[in-house]
Design an enzyme around this catalytic site. Structure first.
Site, PDB file in Angstrom:
ATOM      1  N   THR A 235       0.833  -1.214   0.000  1.00  0.00           N
ATOM      2  CA  THR A 235       0.000   0.000   0.000  1.00  0.00           C
ATOM      3  C   THR A 235       0.862   1.257   0.000  1.00  0.00           C
ATOM      4  OG1 THR A 235      -0.028  -0.161   2.392  1.00  0.00           O
ATOM      5  CG2 THR A 235      -1.967  -0.998   1.246  1.00  0.00           C
TER       6      THR A 235
ATOM      7  N   ASP B  83       9.681   0.479   4.792  1.00  0.00           N
ATOM      8  CA  ASP B  83      10.773  -0.161   5.534  1.00  0.00           C
ATOM      9  C   ASP B  83      11.650   0.868   6.244  1.00  0.00           C
ATOM     10  OD1 ASP B  83       9.743  -2.312   4.191  1.00  0.00           O
ATOM     11  OD2 ASP B  83      11.348  -2.381   2.706  1.00  0.00           O
TER      12      ASP B  83
HETATM   13  C1  GLA Z   1       8.955  -4.100   0.377  1.00  0.00           C
HETATM   14  C2  GLA Z   1       9.190  -2.637   0.027  1.00  0.00           C
HETATM   15  C3  GLA Z   1       8.219  -1.731   0.792  1.00  0.00           C
HETATM   16  C4  GLA Z   1       6.778  -2.205   0.624  1.00  0.00           C
HETATM   17  C5  GLA Z   1       6.670  -3.721   0.870  1.00  0.00           C
HETATM   18  C6  GLA Z   1       5.297  -4.246   0.577  1.00  0.00           C
HETATM   19  O1  GLA Z   1       9.270  -4.366   1.711  1.00  0.00           O
HETATM   20  O2  GLA Z   1      10.512  -2.276   0.323  1.00  0.00           O
HETATM   21  O3  GLA Z   1       8.360  -0.393   0.395  1.00  0.00           O
HETATM   22  O4  GLA Z   1       6.269  -1.859  -0.636  1.00  0.00           O
HETATM   23  O5  GLA Z   1       7.612  -4.451   0.112  1.00  0.00           O
HETATM   24  O6  GLA Z   1       4.387  -3.714   1.467  1.00  0.00           O
END
Ligand code: GLA
Length: 343
Positions: free
Chosen positions: A18, A152
């Site tokens: 999202t 993240d």
């Molecule tokens: C990875 C990406 C994040 C996010 C997730 C899915 O961890 O680094 O930015 O998009 O996937 O939620």
């Protein structure tokens, strides 16, 4: 005095895929992470990883030939910080991690944030926490071409002990949601290493952006299911995941606040089904792990992170968590710089 920077991995409680459409996420920093022990300033950035070995030294502004292997991340961080005006001070440092890589716990974001904090410290350069997270997000794209969202890096920077971070990725507004003490967060590794580089991640992002353009929305939080009726089947599935997931994030936060772990667990399982069927980022191993966790009495479970491998997050009571095995993680404080007396 010696200095070390440290940045945690994150577990995203709910709100998957999202972030790059300005949606809602609910990550928590965990107690495992990446440390950079700073041995001193230097004309270049010269890092040794206890896990991966030495990196070829690179210029403090991240310029010059592109590094290879793990050094791509620190070099890209240096370049992004230089673009924000960080003075070109290098460092010598040792990188140590207790965060499993490829398990969907954001080891690359933790490395980026720890390096960024270290580079800022040696140059007496300060950034607001979210600015630092955004610089690291751009570094991920620069380093390995993964067009990730802010989830993240924000989780790693903003973490707070005992709480998850309810972040609106469109406005960057956030509030903390306490995680009840009796809620055990269990990470079960599927054993299939997840690397976003080369996975379907960039394809999913492109599909979603296409669907958003079709409905004329900038942010997924502006949309309701009724707005998706005219879409082609693929765009409908992709966007339906995101719109329903935003709703689940809101309801999950409310369930945590009400201490209703059963309701929270059901939302996790619904999230997994949506990631599997509408967003198509699960694998048979992840589906099986979710079933195993549910059969063992977890409140609910779902794949965590980008998918295509990596881990499952199960929400359980403490006793069930013990039966599940896996890694029990706790919502923890975010990245920081530590100063200590050198022995
Ligand atoms: C990875 C990406 C994040 C996010 C997730 C899915 O961890 O680094 O930015 O998009 O996937 O939620």
């Amino acid at each position: 005095m010696a200095r070390a920077s440290w940045a945690p991995g994150r577990v995203n409680l709910i709100g998957e895929h999202t972030d790059y459409s300005g949606g809602l996420v609910l990550p928590a920093a965990i107690e495992l992470g990446v440390a950079v022990e700073i041995d001193g300033t230097a004309p270049t950035v010269s890092l040794v990883s206890l896990e991966f070995g030495p990196a070829e030294p690179f210029a403090p502004d991240g310029g010059g030939a592109q590094a290879t292997g793990w050094a791509r991340y620190p070099q890209a961080v240096a370049a992004e910080l230089a673009a924000l005006g960080r003075p070109a001070v290098g460092l010598e440092g040792t990188v140590a991690s207790d965060l499993p890589s490829g398990a969907g716990l954001s080891s690359s974001a933790a490395l980026e944030v720890a390096v960024a904090l270290g580079l800022c410290a040696v140059a007496d350069f300060e950034l607001e926490p979210l600015e630092l997270a955004l610089a690291c997000q751009r570094a991920e794209l620069r380093a390995v071409g993964v067009p990730c969202g802010i989830l993240d890096q924000a989780g790693s920077v903003l973490g707070r002990r005992g709480a998850a971070i309810l972040l609106d990725c469109g406005t960057l507004e956030l509030r903390f949601v306490p995680v009840p003490e009796e809620a055990a967060l269990v990470v079960l590794d599927s054993g299939v290493e997840r690397r976003l580089e080369g996975s379907g991640y960039a394809t999913r992002r492109a599909e979603l952006e296409h669907a958003l353009r079709l409905v004329g929305a900038e942010r997924s939080t502006e949309l309701e299911l009724a707005d998706l009726e005219q879409l082609d089947p693929l765009s409908l599935r992709r966007l339906r995941h995101v719109v329903t997931e935003n709703g689940r994030v809101r309801r999950f936060a409310a369930a945590l606040e009400a201490g209703d772990l059963r309701a929270a667990g059901r939302l996790l399982s619904e999230s997994h089904a949506s990631l599997r069927d509408d967003y198509e980022v699960s694998t048979p191993e992840l589906d099986e792990l979710v079933r195993v966790a549910e059969d063992a009495g977890a409140y609910g479970a779902r794949l965590v992170g980008g998918g295509f491998g990596g881990s499952v997050l199960a929400l359980a009571d403490v006793e069930t968590a013990g039966r599940l095995g896996g890694l029990v993680v706790h919502a923890s404080d975010g990245a920081r710089l530590k100063t200590y007396a050198k022995t």
